[in-house]
Design a protein around this motif. Sequence first.
Motif, PDB file in Angstrom:
ATOM      1  N   ILE A 117       0.844  -1.199   0.000  1.00 51.60           N
ATOM      2  CA  ILE A 117       0.000   0.000   0.000  1.00 51.60           C
ATOM      3  C   ILE A 117       0.881   1.252   0.000  1.00 51.60           C
ATOM      4  O   ILE A 117       1.682   1.458   0.910  1.00 51.60           O
ATOM      5  N   GLU A 120      -1.902   7.173   1.385  1.00 52.62           N
ATOM      6  CA  GLU A 120      -2.584   7.416   2.647  1.00 52.62           C
ATOM      7  C   GLU A 120      -4.070   7.611   2.322  1.00 52.62           C
ATOM      8  O   GLU A 120      -4.507   8.706   1.993  1.00 52.62           O
ATOM      9  N   THR A 147       0.628  -7.352   4.791  1.00 56.07           N
ATOM     10  CA  THR A 147       0.425  -6.052   4.145  1.00 56.07           C
ATOM     11  C   THR A 147       1.652  -5.190   4.402  1.00 56.07           C
ATOM     12  O   THR A 147       2.093  -5.060   5.539  1.00 56.07           O
ATOM     13  N   TYR A 149       3.363  -1.390   3.993  1.00 54.89           N
ATOM     14  CA  TYR A 149       3.092   0.036   3.814  1.00 54.89           C
ATOM     15  C   TYR A 149       4.417   0.751   3.570  1.00 54.89           C
ATOM     16  O   TYR A 149       5.449   0.377   4.129  1.00 54.89           O
ATOM     17  N   SER A 154       0.661   5.874   6.187  1.00 58.83           N
ATOM     18  CA  SER A 154      -0.174   5.067   5.299  1.00 58.83           C
ATOM     19  C   SER A 154      -0.824   3.929   6.078  1.00 58.83           C
ATOM     20  O   SER A 154      -2.011   3.617   5.892  1.00 58.83           O
ATOM     21  N   MET A 155      -0.050   3.311   6.955  1.00 56.53           N
ATOM     22  CA  MET A 155      -0.569   2.228   7.784  1.00 56.53           C
ATOM     23  C   MET A 155      -1.640   2.741   8.748  1.00 56.53           C
ATOM     24  O   MET A 155      -2.711   2.129   8.893  1.00 56.53           O
ATOM     25  N   TYR A 158      -4.955   3.429   6.940  1.00 52.06           N
ATOM     26  CA  TYR A 158      -5.671   2.196   6.600  1.00 52.06           C
ATOM     27  C   TYR A 158      -6.360   1.619   7.837  1.00 52.06           C
ATOM     28  O   TYR A 158      -7.515   1.192   7.783  1.00 52.06           O
ATOM     29  N   ASN A 169       1.418  -6.574   9.601  1.00 51.45           N
ATOM     30  CA  ASN A 169       1.789  -5.301   8.985  1.00 51.45           C
ATOM     31  C   ASN A 169       3.293  -5.072   8.999  1.00 51.45           C
ATOM     32  O   ASN A 169       3.978  -5.403   9.972  1.00 51.45           O
ATOM     33  N   ILE A 171       6.307  -2.000   7.609  1.00 54.07           N
ATOM     34  CA  ILE A 171       6.648  -0.734   6.965  1.00 54.07           C
ATOM     35  C   ILE A 171       8.008  -0.916   6.305  1.00 54.07           C
ATOM     36  O   ILE A 171       9.014  -1.168   6.973  1.00 54.07           O
TER      37      ILE A 171
END
Length: 374
Positions: A117, A120, A147, A149, A154-155, A158, A169, A171
Motif C-alpha cells: 500500500i 494514505e 500487508t 506500507y 499510510s498504515m 488504513y 503489517n 513498513i
Amino acid sequence: MKTKILFFITSLEGGGAEKVLVNMVNNMDQSKYDITVQTLFDTGINKQYLKDTINYKYCFKKVFRGNIHLFKLFSPKYLYKKFIKEDYDIVVSYFQGATTRIIAGCSNEKIKLVQWIHNEFKDKQQLVNCYRNQNEFEKLQKRYNATVYVAKTSMEAYHRLFPNLITTNHILYNVVEADRILELSNEEETEIIKNDQYLNLISVGRMVPQKAFDRLIRIMHKCVNEEKKSVKLFLLGIGPLEQELKDLVKKYKLENNIYFLGYNTNPYKYVKNADLFVCSSLHEGFSTAVTESLIVGTPVITTECSGMRELLGEHQEYGIITNNDENDLYKSLIDLINNPSKVDILKEKAIQRGKVFKVDERISKIESFFDELI
C-alpha cells in the motif's frame, strides 16, 4: 533453490510506485530470487529500465476503457487462473487496485500473498472501487498473509478506515538508487538558469489530480501577478491534465514564469539546478520525487502528505511541511521568496538528509521480509 516471487501491477507508467518497483527488483539478490514482474497492461516508460535478469509478462497489450468494471464481472478466482499461469512462492500486488482483487483469488494455500500500500487513504471508496462492494473487499483482504506500507502514516490511515482488517503489517521504505541519481544529476541542462534576481522552483510528477498542479499554478498567479515576485516554476512530467494546466497558465498570463518540461528520463539534473522543490499534492504514499530532491541537495517545501514527516523530520528539521491547503502553501512559499537566506539554510539541511538513503540497507530489510514470510 531460488524463491520465486511475482510482482503484479497495473502497468509500468511513469509514476513513483512504478519507478520504485523497478529499483527494488533490480537491486534484489538475483542468486536468491527468481523474480517476475507482470503488468495488466503492457504500457509504461519504466519497463525499459528492468534488468534482463527480471522476467516480464503482461496480460493485455493496451489499456482499454472500462477495464475496472469489466474485471468486476468475473470472480477473483477466475481472473487469477486466467492471468497467473505459473506457481510462485510469493505473489505480490504492488499497488492497491485491480491486481489486489485478482491476487486474492489464489486458491493455492502454499503461495504467500502480499499487498503493498503506497497511499494514505482517507476514504473507504478509494480502496473499495475496484471491488464489487465493501463486503467483497473485506473478505478478500483477509486472504493476504501480509500487508506492506511505504510509510507509517499510510498504515495508520488504513487502520482508521478498517480497524477490523489489521493483519500482519510491515513498513518498508521505498528503494531509491541514490548513487545513480547523484551521477545523473551532474549532467548538463540548459533550461534552468541560475540567477540571483529570481527564484527557480520545480515540481515533478504525472499531471493528474492527485498532484494538484492547478493549485500550484494559482499560487504562482498570486506570487507573480499580485505580489510582483520574481519567481519561475518548472513542471516536469506528462499526463491527462497537461493541456488543462497549460490553458490555466495562459489564463493567468504566466507563460514567462511557468515552463512545461515534459517527460525526461533524467529529471535529477533539473531538480539539482532548481532553488526549491515544491510538492503541492493532495496525497502521496512515500514521495519518490521529494526523496530524490533531498538526494541531490535541493530543499523541499511540501503539503502535509503521508511519509513527509518521515522524510523531512517530525519537527520539519529537513524541509518545510505546510497544511494540505492552498493558502497555507502559498503563505509559506511567499515567506521563502521574501527570505532567500531561509532557502540557503534549507539547502544545507537537504544535503544532510539526502545522505541517509542507502540502497543496500533498504534492500536488506525487504529481502529479510520475504525470507521470513516463507
